[in-house]
Design a protein around this motif. Sequence first.
Motif, mmCIF file in Angstrom:
data_model
loop_
_atom_site.group_PDB
_atom_site.id
_atom_site.type_symbol
_atom_site.label_atom_id
_atom_site.label_comp_id
_atom_site.label_asym_id
_atom_site.label_seq_id
_atom_site.Cartn_x
_atom_site.Cartn_y
_atom_site.Cartn_z
ATOM 1 N N PHE A 174 5.205 11.184 -4.011
ATOM 2 C CA PHE A 174 6.472 11.673 -4.561
ATOM 3 C C PHE A 174 6.270 12.317 -5.932
ATOM 4 C CE2 PHE A 174 10.718 11.448 -6.477
ATOM 5 C CZ PHE A 174 11.495 11.921 -5.426
ATOM 6 N N ALA A 175 5.088 12.129 -6.509
ATOM 7 C CA ALA A 175 4.724 12.730 -7.805
ATOM 8 C C ALA A 175 5.543 12.157 -8.963
ATOM 9 C CB ALA A 175 4.835 14.252 -7.763
ATOM 10 N N HIS A 176 5.682 10.825 -8.989
ATOM 11 C CA HIS A 176 6.444 10.175 -10.062
ATOM 12 C C HIS A 176 6.052 10.687 -11.440
ATOM 13 C CE1 HIS A 176 7.934 7.522 -7.069
ATOM 14 N NE2 HIS A 176 7.999 6.411 -7.772
ATOM 15 N N TRP A 177 4.750 10.692 -11.716
ATOM 16 C CA TRP A 177 4.303 10.998 -13.081
ATOM 17 C C TRP A 177 4.534 12.460 -13.422
ATOM 18 C CZ3 TRP A 177 4.208 6.464 -14.854
ATOM 19 C CH2 TRP A 177 3.705 5.390 -14.100
ATOM 20 N N ILE A 178 4.483 13.333 -12.424
ATOM 21 C CA ILE A 178 4.733 14.760 -12.678
ATOM 22 C C ILE A 178 6.170 14.983 -13.121
ATOM 23 C CG2 ILE A 178 4.939 17.015 -11.554
ATOM 24 C CD1 ILE A 178 2.053 16.230 -12.114
ATOM 25 N N TRP A 179 7.112 14.400 -12.391
ATOM 26 C CA TRP A 179 8.520 14.619 -12.739
ATOM 27 C C TRP A 179 8.852 14.000 -14.100
ATOM 28 C CZ3 TRP A 179 9.354 18.387 -9.851
ATOM 29 C CH2 TRP A 179 8.960 18.414 -8.510
ATOM 30 N N LEU A 180 8.171 12.914 -14.446
ATOM 31 C CA LEU A 180 8.364 12.326 -15.772
ATOM 32 C C LEU A 180 7.711 13.193 -16.842
ATOM 33 C CD1 LEU A 180 7.824 8.565 -14.881
ATOM 34 C CD2 LEU A 180 9.997 9.712 -15.338
ATOM 35 N N GLU B 252 0.839 -1.204 0.000
ATOM 36 C CA GLU B 252 0.000 0.000 0.000
ATOM 37 C C GLU B 252 0.873 1.253 0.000
ATOM 38 O OE1 GLU B 252 -3.894 -1.552 2.530
ATOM 39 O OE2 GLU B 252 -2.135 -0.766 3.582
ATOM 40 N N TYR B 253 1.925 1.209 0.800
ATOM 41 C CA TYR B 253 2.808 2.372 0.876
ATOM 42 C C TYR B 253 3.494 2.645 -0.456
ATOM 43 C CZ TYR B 253 6.626 5.452 1.756
ATOM 44 O OH TYR B 253 7.486 6.509 1.644
ATOM 45 N N LEU B 254 4.015 1.601 -1.096
ATOM 46 C CA LEU B 254 4.743 1.796 -2.345
ATOM 47 C C LEU B 254 3.839 2.393 -3.424
ATOM 48 C CD1 LEU B 254 6.920 -1.443 -2.506
ATOM 49 C CD2 LEU B 254 7.626 0.861 -1.823
ATOM 50 N N GLU B 255 2.588 1.965 -3.467
ATOM 51 C CA GLU B 255 1.645 2.520 -4.435
ATOM 52 C C GLU B 255 1.324 3.968 -4.103
ATOM 53 O OE1 GLU B 255 -0.665 3.105 -7.639
ATOM 54 O OE2 GLU B 255 0.642 1.364 -7.258
ATOM 55 N N GLY C 261 9.706 12.700 14.188
ATOM 56 C CA GLY C 261 8.439 13.414 14.087
ATOM 57 C C GLY C 261 7.223 12.522 14.156
ATOM 58 N N ASP C 262 7.397 11.248 14.558
ATOM 59 C CA ASP C 262 6.279 10.296 14.620
ATOM 60 C C ASP C 262 5.552 10.196 13.291
ATOM 61 O OD1 ASP C 262 6.686 9.562 17.296
ATOM 62 O OD2 ASP C 262 5.583 11.317 18.004
ATOM 63 N N GLU C 263 6.305 10.190 12.206
ATOM 64 C CA GLU C 263 5.745 10.050 10.855
ATOM 65 C C GLU C 263 5.443 8.583 10.598
ATOM 66 O OE1 GLU C 263 4.189 10.255 8.106
ATOM 67 O OE2 GLU C 263 5.333 11.872 7.146
ATOM 68 N N PHE C 264 4.406 8.303 9.808
ATOM 69 C CA PHE C 264 4.015 6.930 9.505
ATOM 70 C C PHE C 264 4.320 6.540 8.065
ATOM 71 C CE2 PHE C 264 0.302 7.953 12.547
ATOM 72 C CZ PHE C 264 1.102 7.730 13.649
ATOM 73 N N HIS C 265 4.688 7.507 7.227
ATOM 74 C CA HIS C 265 4.788 7.237 5.791
ATOM 75 C C HIS C 265 6.244 7.258 5.350
ATOM 76 C CE1 HIS C 265 0.549 7.986 6.177
ATOM 77 N NE2 HIS C 265 0.361 7.445 4.998
ATOM 78 N N ASN C 266 6.832 6.096 5.450
ATOM 79 C CA ASN C 266 8.215 5.903 5.052
ATOM 80 C C ASN C 266 8.381 4.404 4.818
ATOM 81 O OD1 ASN C 266 11.182 5.217 5.631
ATOM 82 N ND2 ASN C 266 11.265 7.463 5.601
ATOM 83 N N LEU C 267 9.084 4.025 3.767
ATOM 84 C CA LEU C 267 9.251 2.607 3.474
ATOM 85 C C LEU C 267 9.857 1.865 4.663
ATOM 86 C CD1 LEU C 267 9.221 0.158 1.646
ATOM 87 C CD2 LEU C 267 11.319 1.019 0.539
ATOM 88 N N GLY C 268 10.842 2.482 5.311
ATOM 89 C CA GLY C 268 11.471 1.833 6.457
ATOM 90 C C GLY C 268 10.497 1.594 7.591
#
Length: 306
Positions: A144-150, A135-138, A197-204
């Motif tokens: 990260f805006a993959h399609w925008i940078w492309l 779920e995170y990778l999707e 920062g108690d962030e939840f959104h990181n692959l690690g």
Amino acid sequence: MSSGTVEAYADGLCYTDLMAGYYIGAPDDVLQAIADYSAWFFVWDDRHDRDVIHGRPAAWSRLRDELHAALDAPLSHLHHEDPLVAGFSDSVARLYSYLGDDWNARFARHFHAVIEAYDREFANRTTGVVPDVEEYLELRRHTFAHWIWLDLLEPSAECELPDRVLKDPSYRRAGLLCQDFAAWYNDLCSLPKEIAGDEFHNLGISLVRHEGMTLEEAVTDMRGRIGKCITEFLAAEKEVLRLAVALDDGSTAGGRLGRAVRACLGNMRNWFSSVYWFHHESGRYRVDSWDDRSTPPYVSDQAGER
């Protein structure tokens, strides 16, 4: 930022340097527009983070809706009372001026998806949800805006690519690999900041929470994924070069298209070196020099209050 904060931090953040390394060969005005848009993106990301941390769902919802509206009609929002919306409108209006309506519509479609992904992250973080790895990778491909940078490879090459290039499996794979590398390397380098920062959104963090890894094991796993992006890109790169040769059929249009594909591919390659350089040069990731390891010293907690 105040003038003193700008002097202390802006140059050291290296945001515009990063874009200059990504989009080599772009006309000066295109590169400036992309650099301004990139700097805006970092500021937006910080505003989103502050709205999460300080429990401002109404402020975030208002900003989300205003960005959606500005994306569809940027010229109507150039003087918006929120400078974040006004700055976004200015950047988008300039980006829309370089290629055709089809490219503009594609860019808008891709960024609407980015806004909605940030909204899903806001909901996750305010309810304590840590997405599992898949779920995170999707989700990360949108935040990260993959399609925008492309997409931005094309105005840099001064050529709108046809579907037969954009949908070519080798071209698409090379693009995704360069972006996955960038996103996951960003996760690796920002991990200390986001844990603080108690962030939840990181692959690690997803690997630790859902795969039962220790932090050290998660870092090793991330490094392996990042390295695999490089080796697989090198293989895909060869296929895209063959595509560029095939497109250059001796006609004027074919020659232009073949050159554009080579330029876009070359800048995909540039993402690897530029991302690596940026994360070791930008003050954004030097958390050991911050008084509060969870908060960048150039971020105001009052941002977004209206």
